[in-house]
Write a protein that holds these residues in place. Sequence first.
Motif: not given
Length: 414
Positions: A389-396, A44-55, A313-319
């Motif tokens: 890949x908009x997810x917490x790095x550890x979960x990803x 799901x493309x919902x970044x709010x599901x990850x703790x590393x993304x917040x408004x 963060x997105x660059x890091x998780x994509x990598x």
Amino acid sequence: MESGVVGVNHECKTTSTITIKGILSLLMETIDDGSSKRVISLGMGDPTLATCFHTTKVSEDAVADTLQSHKFHGYAPTAGLLQTRNAIAEYLSRDLPYQLSSDDVFITSGCTQAIDVSMALLARPGANILLPRPGFPIYELSASFRQVEVRHYDLLPEKGWEVDLDAIEALADQNTVALVIINPGNPCGNVYSYHQLEKIAETAKRLGTVVIADEVYGHLAFGANPFVPMGIFGSTVPVITLGSLSKRWIVPGWRLGWFVTNDPCGTFRKPKVVERIKKYFDLLGGPATFIQAAVPRIIKQTEEVFFKKTVEILKYTSEICCKKIEDIPCIFCPCKPEGSMAMMVKLNLSLLEDISDDIDFSFKLAKEESVIILPGTAVGLKDWLRITFAADPSALAEGMDRIQCFCQRHAKKQ
């Protein structure tokens, strides 16, 4: 904006029109309740599901203040609050060679409603629209309701998901009402260069059609190409820009989107066209008035450091995602993502046993490993997979490791 349609038949679950959310729900139902593994959703493309993304706190305070002011409990004008339209016009004009005005901006309930508005306004008997494949299926769903014929042009993975311009030339005719591009790309993670967009604009001009530029992931670019809005070429071809606060501000549930006419030459300013757009918006209900009222402050006071952190963060998780894929022989990434929040990978079924296609892969993965990814069929490419890949790095990382274990378990015996 995370929805769409796909046909699926899996273990007696049969439907001809299931939304992306629907297929993800079916995948969740497949997960073994007795499993000790935590569910990891990369679908799901919902970044709010990850703790590393917040408004930002600014955004939350702005909404709270407008709500508590007691000034914005009533209806907003159907096109949106004037101060909101002005703020979005100024925001988008930062990247353009001309100035937008409030008359160019209409507020919608997220980008999904903006998509439906564009289909409704362009629909006419015999009309067809050119959509990218892979792409975002809500366009196809909306077009079908409007009885607009859909014609798909391919994005070319071997060329970084560039548009196949020759295919567009072959598909278009006198009844083609629009060419849709999604930039940065969902589901591919590509970002078009200035030169590519210029060629698209010139092609659309030659064909005499409008360009619909879906820029819901605008500015979420972290590769070689910076984000370039299609509206830069508004003097070449009329452009309808669709966007929202959802992704860049990490607030998809606020449903604050926009439909914008980028048209310095005035095609969309003809009285009959303006009247048609305004009358159609009279039918719609936009976002909550107090959220609209918060937009000027949100745009003005959000600091660049917030946007920079999100992109980093997105660059890091994509990598992380790309690195893990290198160790999974049956999955191939044709090109690294350079933007948005998702990527497409090719599934090599010849290396797997008892996996019939991408849908079968996704359902068995969910059942055995409690990992959710979207089958490529949902976005128009059979035997591909979309990974968010908009997810917490550890979960990803853990999710990708589980995918590797799944592929090893189902690997064809040598």
